[in-house]
Design a protein around this motif. Structure first.
Motif, mmCIF file in Angstrom:
data_model
loop_
_atom_site.group_PDB
_atom_site.id
_atom_site.type_symbol
_atom_site.label_atom_id
_atom_site.label_comp_id
_atom_site.label_asym_id
_atom_site.label_seq_id
_atom_site.Cartn_x
_atom_site.Cartn_y
_atom_site.Cartn_z
ATOM 1 N N ILE A 177 0.815 -1.210 0.000
ATOM 2 C CA ILE A 177 0.000 0.000 0.000
ATOM 3 C C ILE A 177 0.853 1.265 0.000
ATOM 4 C CG2 ILE A 177 -0.271 0.068 2.518
ATOM 5 C CD1 ILE A 177 -3.173 1.025 2.030
ATOM 6 N N ILE A 178 1.996 1.239 0.667
ATOM 7 C CA ILE A 178 2.876 2.410 0.684
ATOM 8 C C ILE A 178 3.397 2.690 -0.719
ATOM 9 C CG2 ILE A 178 5.047 3.350 1.561
ATOM 10 C CD1 ILE A 178 4.561 1.763 4.142
ATOM 11 N N ASP A 179 3.820 1.661 -1.425
ATOM 12 C CA ASP A 179 4.311 1.815 -2.794
ATOM 13 C C ASP A 179 3.205 2.306 -3.723
ATOM 14 O OD1 ASP A 179 7.050 0.670 -2.426
ATOM 15 O OD2 ASP A 179 5.882 -1.068 -1.843
ATOM 16 N N PHE A 180 2.012 1.767 -3.542
ATOM 17 C CA PHE A 180 0.857 2.158 -4.362
ATOM 18 C C PHE A 180 0.644 3.669 -4.289
ATOM 19 C CE2 PHE A 180 -3.752 2.623 -5.115
ATOM 20 C CZ PHE A 180 -3.953 1.815 -6.219
ATOM 21 N N VAL A 181 0.691 4.224 -3.075
ATOM 22 C CA VAL A 181 0.472 5.660 -2.890
ATOM 23 C C VAL A 181 1.658 6.469 -3.403
ATOM 24 C CG1 VAL A 181 0.147 7.467 -1.144
ATOM 25 C CG2 VAL A 181 -1.148 5.334 -0.997
ATOM 26 N N GLU A 182 2.873 5.996 -3.165
ATOM 27 C CA GLU A 182 4.048 6.711 -3.651
ATOM 28 C C GLU A 182 4.060 6.803 -5.170
ATOM 29 O OE1 GLU A 182 6.557 8.415 -2.158
ATOM 30 O OE2 GLU A 182 5.272 8.213 -0.395
ATOM 31 N N ILE A 183 3.698 5.727 -5.831
ATOM 32 C CA ILE A 183 3.642 5.725 -7.294
ATOM 33 C C ILE A 183 2.554 6.677 -7.781
ATOM 34 C CG2 ILE A 183 3.008 4.288 -9.288
ATOM 35 C CD1 ILE A 183 4.450 1.969 -7.767
ATOM 36 N N ALA A 184 1.429 6.685 -7.100
ATOM 37 C CA ALA A 184 0.333 7.594 -7.472
ATOM 38 C C ALA A 184 0.773 9.056 -7.383
ATOM 39 C CB ALA A 184 -0.874 7.351 -6.579
ATOM 40 N N GLN A 261 -8.617 -8.799 -17.383
ATOM 41 C CA GLN A 261 -7.909 -7.547 -17.155
ATOM 42 C C GLN A 261 -6.409 -7.778 -17.264
ATOM 43 O OE1 GLN A 261 -7.044 -4.374 -17.241
ATOM 44 N NE2 GLN A 261 -8.825 -3.822 -15.985
ATOM 45 N N GLN A 262 -5.686 -6.781 -17.704
ATOM 46 C CA GLN A 262 -4.230 -6.821 -17.648
ATOM 47 C C GLN A 262 -3.813 -6.648 -16.193
ATOM 48 O OE1 GLN A 262 -2.090 -6.848 -20.957
ATOM 49 N NE2 GLN A 262 -2.446 -4.686 -21.425
ATOM 50 N N ILE A 263 -2.809 -7.397 -15.773
ATOM 51 C CA ILE A 263 -2.362 -7.281 -14.399
ATOM 52 C C ILE A 263 -0.867 -7.017 -14.319
ATOM 53 C CG2 ILE A 263 -4.226 -8.832 -13.669
ATOM 54 C CD1 ILE A 263 -2.064 -10.911 -12.994
ATOM 55 N N LEU A 264 -0.516 -6.254 -13.283
ATOM 56 C CA LEU A 264 0.881 -5.944 -12.981
ATOM 57 C C LEU A 264 1.119 -6.315 -11.531
ATOM 58 C CD1 LEU A 264 3.669 -4.614 -13.477
ATOM 59 C CD2 LEU A 264 2.583 -2.397 -12.976
ATOM 60 N N VAL A 265 2.064 -7.205 -11.283
ATOM 61 C CA VAL A 265 2.345 -7.677 -9.928
ATOM 62 C C VAL A 265 3.833 -7.555 -9.639
ATOM 63 C CG1 VAL A 265 0.398 -9.287 -9.916
ATOM 64 C CG2 VAL A 265 2.647 -10.086 -10.683
ATOM 65 N N ARG A 266 4.159 -7.665 -8.368
ATOM 66 C CA ARG A 266 5.567 -7.725 -7.983
ATOM 67 C C ARG A 266 6.101 -9.122 -8.281
ATOM 68 N NH1 ARG A 266 8.035 -4.143 -4.776
ATOM 69 N NH2 ARG A 266 6.015 -3.403 -3.978
ATOM 70 N N PHE A 290 7.645 -0.175 -11.833
ATOM 71 C CA PHE A 290 6.182 -0.176 -11.848
ATOM 72 C C PHE A 290 5.629 1.033 -12.606
ATOM 73 C CE2 PHE A 290 6.243 -2.787 -7.722
ATOM 74 C CZ PHE A 290 5.987 -3.968 -8.398
ATOM 75 N N GLN A 291 6.184 2.209 -12.349
ATOM 76 C CA GLN A 291 5.704 3.409 -13.030
ATOM 77 C C GLN A 291 5.879 3.295 -14.540
ATOM 78 O OE1 GLN A 291 7.190 6.240 -9.392
ATOM 79 N NE2 GLN A 291 7.320 7.105 -11.424
ATOM 80 N N GLU A 292 7.037 2.814 -14.960
ATOM 81 C CA GLU A 292 7.294 2.655 -16.395
ATOM 82 C C GLU A 292 6.337 1.641 -17.011
ATOM 83 O OE1 GLU A 292 11.393 1.574 -16.568
ATOM 84 O OE2 GLU A 292 12.121 3.585 -16.038
ATOM 85 N N LEU A 293 6.110 0.543 -16.298
ATOM 86 C CA LEU A 293 5.214 -0.498 -16.821
ATOM 87 C C LEU A 293 3.759 -0.031 -16.858
ATOM 88 C CD1 LEU A 293 6.817 -3.608 -15.097
ATOM 89 C CD2 LEU A 293 6.571 -3.274 -17.567
ATOM 90 N N ILE A 294 3.330 0.712 -15.851
ATOM 91 C CA ILE A 294 1.956 1.234 -15.852
ATOM 92 C C ILE A 294 1.718 2.078 -17.095
ATOM 93 C CG2 ILE A 294 0.388 2.868 -14.717
ATOM 94 C CD1 ILE A 294 1.517 1.831 -12.019
ATOM 95 N N ARG A 295 2.649 2.955 -17.409
ATOM 96 C CA ARG A 295 2.484 3.811 -18.596
ATOM 97 C C ARG A 295 2.509 2.989 -19.889
ATOM 98 N NH1 ARG A 295 1.772 8.911 -17.623
ATOM 99 N NH2 ARG A 295 2.669 9.892 -15.754
ATOM 100 N N LYS A 296 3.452 2.078 -19.980
ATOM 101 C CA LYS A 296 3.573 1.290 -21.212
ATOM 102 C C LYS A 296 2.346 0.406 -21.433
ATOM 103 C CE LYS A 296 8.628 1.095 -21.443
ATOM 104 N NZ LYS A 296 9.834 0.207 -21.349
ATOM 105 N N ILE A 297 1.835 -0.193 -20.355
ATOM 106 C CA ILE A 297 0.671 -1.077 -20.490
ATOM 107 C C ILE A 297 -0.561 -0.271 -20.867
ATOM 108 C CG2 ILE A 297 -0.895 -2.635 -19.259
ATOM 109 C CD1 ILE A 297 1.589 -3.405 -17.501
ATOM 110 N N THR A 298 -0.814 0.815 -20.149
ATOM 111 C CA THR A 298 -2.035 1.594 -20.388
ATOM 112 C C THR A 298 -1.985 2.386 -21.686
ATOM 113 O OG1 THR A 298 -1.186 3.436 -19.035
ATOM 114 C CG2 THR A 298 -2.555 1.775 -17.928
#
Length: 346
Positions: A177-184, A261-266, A290-298
């Protein structure tokens, strides 16, 4: 054969992954015609199948042993996934492990969701046979549905152009959850929604602070939501992002896969053997990746692997899990073990 399925503390942990696993067990047994009861006072059963770890579970196991019943313990929890969860969990983890081992040792057979958790349990020194059987997924429930998708986007007042990243889980540090918020924070042009809830008093102050106020405007914590809205969220979002550090399986991952759905996991050991980076999911190791992958996937700069993910979910359908549970039950009733059946489940 008749099974007593036991689940202690439904009001407390019924909304957790363990709670959903028990609901899946009921459906799985119905799918293969196995008679079962959930009444702990029942006497006319052959196997006690226990899902929980409280004192009532322990008392029921002792009673069953005294009455000559066969016992299967469903090992949903380990010391590893207890850490970084509730207040004091790290200090209590060694004692929790001893308690788990003392319970699991009372069984004739252990079921656990993945080969990874099976390996952990073997390292605890447990001698009982251990089968890795997925918690399973209800494919029909999560199949993409335009009405549910619309309900989700309307509920959160999302426009067609909004990029939405979702996660589902308890408010635990180990869930990422900490990483989720930091990435956001670094991606203000995306909306991040974390579905889930846990009593605030039970989690560390730093996590309470994040959930209550210390998060950017593009992060939403709507609490626990079930039914059409969450089911619509899985397929209507642009990505399911699950940065958990430790799982015994991760039912929410199965739900996302079933939603196509497309999924991104650790990239963690629990996914070995059923998730493969670039084939049915994407994996990262740190927040920058994660940030790079979120952009590339979406932004569709990487291949869409959702259909391969759905095929993975199909192998873990409720019906398939029912067949595997039936095999285990028959093996336990046939003690000493029928070696042909035993080889099939191990």
């Amino acid at each position: 054969m008749k099974i007593l399925l036991y689940f202690e503390g439904q009001n407390v942990i019924g909304k957790s992954g363990i709670g959903r696993a028990e609901a899946h067990q009921k459906r799985a047994l119905q799918s293969v015609g196995i008679d079962f009861t959930t009444n702990p006072k029942a006497e006319d059963y052959d196997i006690l199948h226990v899902n929980t770890y409280g004192p009532k579970s322990y008392q029921l196991v002792k009673k069953a042993k005294k009455n000559g019943k066969k016992i299967i313990y469903h090992a949903h929890s380990t010391e590893e996934d207890f850490r970084n969860s509730f207040v004091g969990s790290n200090q209590m983890a060694p004692l929790f492990k001893k308690w788990l081992v003392s319970l699991y040792q009372e069984s004739d057979f252990i079921i656990t969701p993945t080969s990874y958790s099976r390996k952990l349990l073997k390292n605890y020194g447990l001698k009982q046979p251990i089968a890795a059987i997925s918690n399973g997924i209800d494919l029909r429930k999560y199949y993409p549905d335009e009405r549910k998708r619309t309900l989700f986007r309307d509920h959160f007042k999302l426009t067609a152009s909004d990029k939405v990243i979702i996660c589902v889980g308890l408010f635990f540090e180990r869930k990422g959850i900490i990483d989720f918020v930091e990435i956001a924070k670094n991606m203000p042009d995306y909306t991040f929604i974390w579905f889930g809830h846990v009593p605030m008093a039970s989690i560390p102050h730093k996590i309470r602070k994040i959930v209550k106020k210390d998060h950017p405007e593009n992060v939403i914590f709507p609490g626990y939501i079930n039914g059409d809205i969450i089911e619509g969220a899985y397929s209507a979002a642009d990505l399911f992002f699950f940065p958990s550090y430790e799982e015994t399986e991760g039912i929410v991952v199965l739900e996302a896969l079933a939603s196509q759905q497309q999924i991104l996991v650790r990239d963690i050991p629990v996914y070995e053997g059923w998730l493969k980076n670039g084939y049915n999911c994407y994996m990262g190791h740190n927040n920058q990746e994660f940030q790079e992958l979120i952009r590339k996937i979406t932004e569709k700069k990487l291949p869409n692997v959702s259909l391969a993910g759905f095929r993975t979910a199909q192998t873990k359908s409720i019906n398939e899990i029912g067949k595997e549970l039936q095999t285990v039950y028959q093996s336990v009733l046939d003690l000493p073990y029928n070696h042909e059946i035993y080889r099939r489940i191990m």
